[in-house]
Motif scaffolding. Structure first.
Motif, PDB file in Angstrom:
ATOM      1  N   PRO A 326       0.850  -1.203  -0.043  1.00 19.84           N
ATOM      2  CA  PRO A 326      -0.149   0.018   0.149  1.00 19.84           C
ATOM      3  C   PRO A 326       0.795   1.162   0.021  1.00 19.84           C
ATOM      4  N   SER A 327       0.391   2.443  -0.745  1.00 16.51           N
ATOM      5  CA  SER A 327       0.934   3.589  -0.545  1.00 16.51           C
ATOM      6  C   SER A 327       0.500   4.506   0.755  1.00 16.51           C
ATOM      7  N   ILE A 328       1.545   5.088   1.400  1.00 12.01           N
ATOM      8  CA  ILE A 328       1.375   5.628   2.702  1.00 12.01           C
ATOM      9  C   ILE A 328       1.373   7.255   2.381  1.00 12.01           C
ATOM     10  N   SER A 329       1.448   7.748   1.198  1.00 13.22           N
ATOM     11  CA  SER A 329       1.616   9.029   0.819  1.00 13.22           C
ATOM     12  C   SER A 329       0.625   9.929   1.518  1.00 13.22           C
ATOM     13  N   VAL A 330      -0.524   9.432   1.718  1.00 14.50           N
ATOM     14  CA  VAL A 330      -1.335  10.345   2.595  1.00 14.50           C
ATOM     15  C   VAL A 330      -1.193  10.850   3.847  1.00 14.50           C
ATOM     16  N   THR A 331      -0.017  10.236   4.401  1.00 12.78           N
ATOM     17  CA  THR A 331       0.344  10.550   5.662  1.00 12.78           C
ATOM     18  C   THR A 331       1.510  11.582   5.644  1.00 12.78           C
ATOM     19  N   GLY A 332       1.992  11.878   4.433  1.00 10.64           N
ATOM     20  CA  GLY A 332       3.317  12.711   4.222  1.00 10.64           C
ATOM     21  C   GLY A 332       4.585  12.228   4.773  1.00 10.64           C
ATOM     22  N   MET A 333       4.674  10.993   5.570  1.00 14.18           N
ATOM     23  CA  MET A 333       5.864  10.574   5.743  1.00 14.18           C
ATOM     24  C   MET A 333       6.778   9.752   4.681  1.00 14.18           C
ATOM     25  N   THR A 334       7.823   9.816   5.226  1.00 12.55           N
ATOM     26  CA  THR A 334       8.536   8.603   4.305  1.00 12.55           C
ATOM     27  C   THR A 334       8.498   7.370   4.845  1.00 12.55           C
ATOM     28  N   SER A 335       8.838   6.272   4.005  1.00 13.14           N
ATOM     29  CA  SER A 335       8.698   4.889   4.275  1.00 13.14           C
ATOM     30  C   SER A 335       9.227   4.483   5.606  1.00 13.14           C
ATOM     31  N   ASP A 336      10.480   5.009   5.935  1.00 15.91           N
ATOM     32  CA  ASP A 336      11.201   4.517   6.925  1.00 15.91           C
ATOM     33  C   ASP A 336      10.505   5.391   8.263  1.00 15.91           C
ATOM     34  N   GLU A 337      10.173   6.631   8.231  1.00 15.06           N
ATOM     35  CA  GLU A 337       9.602   7.273   9.138  1.00 15.06           C
ATOM     36  C   GLU A 337       8.235   6.862   9.668  1.00 15.06           C
ATOM     37  N   PHE A 338       7.393   6.193   8.584  1.00 15.41           N
ATOM     38  CA  PHE A 338       6.118   5.676   8.856  1.00 15.41           C
ATOM     39  C   PHE A 338       6.191   4.395   9.754  1.00 15.41           C
ATOM     40  N   CYS A 339       7.319   3.282   9.175  1.00  7.37           N
ATOM     41  CA  CYS A 339       7.485   2.208   9.786  1.00  7.37           C
ATOM     42  C   CYS A 339       8.032   2.346  11.271  1.00  7.37           C
ATOM     43  N   GLU A 340       8.882   3.281  11.494  1.00  8.83           N
ATOM     44  CA  GLU A 340       9.633   3.564  12.576  1.00  8.83           C
ATOM     45  C   GLU A 340       8.353   3.872  13.732  1.00  8.83           C
ATOM     46  N   LYS A 341       7.464   4.877  13.459  1.00  3.28           N
ATOM     47  CA  LYS A 341       6.724   5.521  14.206  1.00  3.28           C
ATOM     48  C   LYS A 341       5.479   4.447  14.566  1.00  3.28           C
ATOM     49  N   LEU A 342       5.024   3.758  13.388  1.00  3.02           N
ATOM     50  CA  LEU A 342       3.955   2.642  13.635  1.00  3.02           C
ATOM     51  C   LEU A 342       4.612   1.598  14.272  1.00  3.02           C
ATOM     52  N   LEU A 343       5.860   1.219  14.685  1.00  2.00           N
ATOM     53  CA  LEU A 343       6.605   0.046  15.304  1.00  2.00           C
ATOM     54  C   LEU A 343       6.561   0.527  17.010  1.00  2.00           C
ATOM     55  N   HIS A 344       6.999   1.861  17.057  1.00  2.00           N
ATOM     56  CA  HIS A 344       6.981   2.510  18.531  1.00  2.00           C
ATOM     57  C   HIS A 344       5.650   2.516  18.996  1.00  2.00           C
ATOM     58  N   GLU A 345       4.699   3.097  18.157  1.00  2.00           N
ATOM     59  CA  GLU A 345       3.607   3.764  18.765  1.00  2.00           C
ATOM     60  C   GLU A 345       2.449   2.844  19.115  1.00  2.00           C
ATOM     61  N   GLU A 346       2.463   1.708  17.816  1.00  2.00           N
ATOM     62  CA  GLU A 346       1.041   1.165  17.838  1.00  2.00           C
ATOM     63  C   GLU A 346       1.821  -0.613  17.792  1.00  2.00           C
ATOM     64  N   LYS A 347       2.950  -0.830  17.873  1.00  2.00           N
ATOM     65  CA  LYS A 347       3.726  -2.305  18.162  1.00  2.00           C
ATOM     66  C   LYS A 347       3.329  -3.045  17.069  1.00  2.00           C
ATOM     67  N   VAL A 348       3.261  -2.242  15.751  1.00  2.00           N
ATOM     68  CA  VAL A 348       3.134  -3.115  14.563  1.00  2.00           C
ATOM     69  C   VAL A 348       4.379  -3.205  13.597  1.00  2.00           C
ATOM     70  N   ALA A 349       4.958  -4.120  13.094  1.00  2.00           N
ATOM     71  CA  ALA A 349       5.783  -4.203  12.353  1.00  2.00           C
ATOM     72  C   ALA A 349       5.697  -4.180  10.926  1.00  2.00           C
ATOM     73  N   VAL A 350       6.027  -3.409  10.071  1.00  2.00           N
ATOM     74  CA  VAL A 350       6.117  -3.738   8.506  1.00  2.00           C
ATOM     75  C   VAL A 350       7.158  -3.403   8.136  1.00  2.00           C
ATOM     76  N   VAL A 351       7.515  -3.432   6.752  1.00  2.00           N
ATOM     77  CA  VAL A 351       8.659  -3.229   6.036  1.00  2.00           C
ATOM     78  C   VAL A 351       8.657  -1.942   5.253  1.00  2.00           C
ATOM     79  N   PRO A 352       9.587  -1.056   5.309  1.00  2.00           N
ATOM     80  CA  PRO A 352       9.409   0.388   4.475  1.00  2.00           C
ATOM     81  C   PRO A 352       9.863  -0.273   3.034  1.00  2.00           C
TER      82      PRO A 352
END
Length: 391
Positions: A326-352
């Motif tokens: 999926p595209s995460i462009s609606v968040t305005g984040m980079t792929s790395d930023e999205f994955c780092e924040k998702l992991l630490h805030e929601e404890k879900v691991a996906v791959v950039p």
């Protein structure tokens, strides 16, 4: 005091560690984290395969096999390929059993690449291709596949990148990470370009059993004029849920298999003996298990696809493998930023997406080789996260 000299080659220094493993390792350290990051089936290896392994150990069949692999297994692989892609491969000199399809990628490249040869590489794609090209002395030439083309490779994209140094094309379909497939008409179009040139195709078909709907996998080796210049790579990890058994195979013209065998016999000797005997049983009796896994993956695919679209993420409909991109462009984040924040805030691991090529920026890879329970729990957390950061 003189500065300590590094013994590591510049070539290896410059190869990064896998971006997939980096997030997987971090997720393992976070209690309660849900991982959608690793492409590993959550199914048990079929019982018939495990039972054959037990029997093999009991009978002490634990010595080396021939370098190319058990003749019994190579015969079954030959039958399997005839049944699945309607091609005849002589088990004696056209099939090599490898330590996973990963070894097949490595030794196929080393067998055909001279220093400075160029290898066309569609991206986004599996993390190992580019480092293996470099370690073989080749130069990766990236072809960026596009979502508007359903991430399929086109003849125009190939023609744009071909030079007089082009030696090979890696064809990674069904694709990791996009889930894209190449249908017969797509392959016929690119075969027209390749037939006219001395270019070897390394066709990584490890997800060949995992296509959905009425789409059946087609190998480029089936297309007229391509059998003689194609190395087909496949294995047991994904379709037979045998990742840790480390077993794959290559099928190709005799001269190429002979060259690959030469490398294989010096660096590996032979693939694991117990795994080889067990895979014989898998090919003979486990087609129903594979079919059940495929149906369950399809169900998970549809659940995850709907989940991403319902939360407002654009998502290409994968027709193969077991990933969504999926595209995460609606968040305005980079792929790395999205994955780092998702992991630490929601404890879900996906791959950039960038772990699978620079053109993966703005995407994430999510595997649905996980239970529906974990998928739904992860989707709820991702939706909460996306709502928080959606622009």
């Amino acid at each position: 005091m003189t500065e300590k000299k590094s013994f590591i080659t510049e070539k290896i220094k410059n190869i990064p560690y896998s971006g997939i493993r980096r997030f997987f390792d971090v997720a393992n350290e976070i209690e309660g984290a849900i991982s959608l990051g690793v492409g590993e089936p959550d199914f048990d290896t079929p019982w018939a395969v495990r039972e054959r392994a037990i029997y093999t150990i009991e009978k002490c069949r634990t010595v080396y096999t021939s370098n190319a692999g058990l003749p019994e297994l190579r015969k079954e692989i030959s039958k399997y390929l005839k049944n699945k892609i309607n091609l005849d491969y002589d088990y004696k000199n056209q099939i090599l059993v490898t330590v996973g399809a990963s070894e097949g990628i490595d030794i196929a490249l080393r067998a055909i690449i001279d220093q400075g040869d160029e290898v066309l590489l569609p991206e986004p794609s599996f993390v190992s291709y580019k480092p293996c090209i470099i370690m073989a002395g080749g130069t990766p030439v990236v072809i960026t596949t596009k979502v508007e083309n359903n991430f399929r490779l086109t003849p125009e994209e190939i023609l744009e990148k071909i030079t007089d140094k082009t030696k090979a094309l890696i064809l990674p379909y069904p694709n990791n990470p996009t889930g894209a497939i190449m249908e017969r008409e797509d392959l016929e179009k690119i075969a027209k370009v390749l037939r006219e040139r001395d270019i070897v195709v390394i066709s990584d078909e490890i997800y060949s059993e995992l296509t959905y709907g009425d789409r059946k996998h087609v190998s480029i080796a089936e297309i007229e004029g391509m059998y003689e210049k194609t190395i087909v790579l496949n294995g047991f990890s994904k379709s037979f849920a045998m990742t840790g058994w480390r077993l794959g195979y290559a099928a190709a013209p005799p001269d190429i298999i002979s060259a690959m065998l030469k490398i294989h016999q010096y660096i590996i000797m032979c693939a694991p003996t117990i795994s080889q005997y067990s895979a014989v049983e898998g090919l003979r009796s486990c087609e129903e298990n594979v079919s059940k896994m495929r149906k369950e993956y399809d169900r998970r695919r549809r659940v995850m696809l709907k989940g991403f679209r319902d939360m407002g993420l654009e998502c290409f409909e994968a027709l193969g493998a077991f990933y969504l991109f999926p595209s995460i462009s609606v968040t305005g984040m980079t792929s790395d930023e999205f994955c780092e924040k998702l992991l630490h805030e929601e404890k879900v691991a996906v791959v950039p997406g960038t772990a699978l090529g620079d053109c993966g920026e703005g995407f994430i890879r999510c595997s649905y080789a996980y239970s529906i329970k974990d998928i739904n729990a992860a989707l709820d957390k991702i939706e909460k996260f996306v709502k928080k950061y959606k622009k």
